[in-house]
Design an enzyme around this catalytic site. Structure first.
Site, short mmCIF file in Angstrom:
data_model
loop_
_atom_site.label_atom_id
_atom_site.label_comp_id
_atom_site.label_asym_id
_atom_site.label_seq_id
_atom_site.Cartn_x
_atom_site.Cartn_y
_atom_site.Cartn_z
N ASP A 208 -2.39 -4.68 -15.40
CA ASP A 208 -2.47 -3.52 -16.29
C ASP A 208 -3.93 -3.26 -16.62
O ASP A 208 -4.83 -4.01 -16.24
CB ASP A 208 -1.68 -3.78 -17.58
CG ASP A 208 -2.22 -4.99 -18.33
OD1 ASP A 208 -3.14 -4.82 -19.14
OD2 ASP A 208 -1.73 -6.12 -18.10
N ASP A 210 -5.09 -3.15 -19.79
CA ASP A 210 -5.22 -3.48 -21.19
C ASP A 210 -4.98 -2.21 -22.02
O ASP A 210 -4.16 -1.38 -21.64
CB ASP A 210 -6.58 -4.13 -21.47
CG ASP A 210 -6.58 -4.99 -22.72
OD1 ASP A 210 -5.70 -5.88 -22.81
OD2 ASP A 210 -7.44 -4.80 -23.58
#
Length: 291
Positions: A208, A210
């Site tokens: 991802d 973040d």
């Protein structure tokens, strides 16, 4: 000496086709019980040991992982080279979900973990200026590149305590520090591996962006799990290529990882605590007279 590859990572990493004579073994350590039993076997003629960092079924949080017991157990099994595989968030647009980063630096922001084998009664200071082994990291990079994976050579890993993910302000701050990825488990793992004179490499699997990314918003655990599943096969394939790249025999580490304690012990011999000395038999026996 013989190469023994230790892999610390998610439960799926030990499901490697061709692993010969697989056996789950229990290893007792003076630092407590490791995260789980350790799967031993041989692949392409090289001994391997697989340790599920959080335990099978994911029973340990990043804070409660018994890092000292894990590293000590691998050392007792004769492991010479440790590869850490872990899920991470990315602070860089070019390091996208699904990519792999061969980490070369860390910033340790954890605060609730035991970070050293040494202490009162036997003080030791090792250098972690260069916390990973360049030789082992190069093998991980080559393995991923040979597979056609999107690999990034080098990156700074911000180790946070967790278990919560970052606030937006924290995410922006870590980006401003020059960090590349963020995770919760490589510290104090890397520091302890150095104290135990083990070569250590860290492979970060990006799941991802973040919380800093304007188009992605907060970390979505469902998306992380989806990306993790997609990366699992790639991670297994990368690990499976390492025995052929590292070989069954190894010379002393050219970077000195296996001699990190040569000048590290500060406590005079007559002032050393016998109890702590006994606990250090595996990780520091080479310099303390036990190996």
């Amino acid at each position: 000496m013989d190469t023994v590859i230790g892999v610390i990572g998610g439960s799926g990493l030990y499901e490697i086709a061709g692993l010969e004579a697989p056996e789950w073994v229990s290893v007792a350590t003076p630092w407590g019980t490791p995260s789980d039993q350790i799967l031993t076997g041989r692949l392409d003629g090289v001994a391997m040991a697989f340790l599920p960092r959080h335990g099978r079924g994911h029973v340990h949080s990043p804070t409660t992982v018994p890092y000292r017991a894990n590293i000590d157990a691998l050392k007792r099994l004769g492991v010479t080279d440790v590869i850490s595989v872990s899920a991470c968030g990315s602070f860089r647009e070019e390091m996208a979900p699904g990519d792999f980063v061969v980490v070369d630096q860390f910033i340790d922001r954890t605060f609730a973990r035991e970070k050293s084998f040494f202490g009162t009664g036997c003080v030791g200071h090792v250098s972690v200026a260069h916390p990973v082994c360049p030789r082992l990291s190069a093998a991980c990079l080559a393995a991923g590149t040979d597979l056609g994976l999107r690999m990034h050579q080098g990156g700074t890993y911000l180790a946070m305590e967790g278990p919560q993910f970052s606030t937006l302000a924290e995410s922006r701050m870590y980006r401003s520090w020059g960090c590349d990825v963020i995770g919760m488990t490589n510290m104090p793992e890397a520091k302890l591996a150095r104290e135990a004179e083990l070569c250590y490499a860290s492979v970060a699997m990006i799941t991802d962006y973040d919380s800093w990314h304007p188009d992605h918003g907060a970390v979505d655990i469902t998306q992380i799990i989806k990306t993790l599943g997609q990366n699992a096969d790639h991670a297994r394939s990368l690990v499976a290529r390492l025995p052929a790249l590292l070989g069954a025999k190894r010379a002393p580490c050219p970077h000195g990882c296996d001699r990190a304690l040569d000048f590290a012990i500060m406590t005079a011999p007559d002032k050393r605590d016998p109890g702590l000395m006994a606990k250090l038999d595996a990780v520091a026996g080479r310099v303390l007279g036990g190996g």
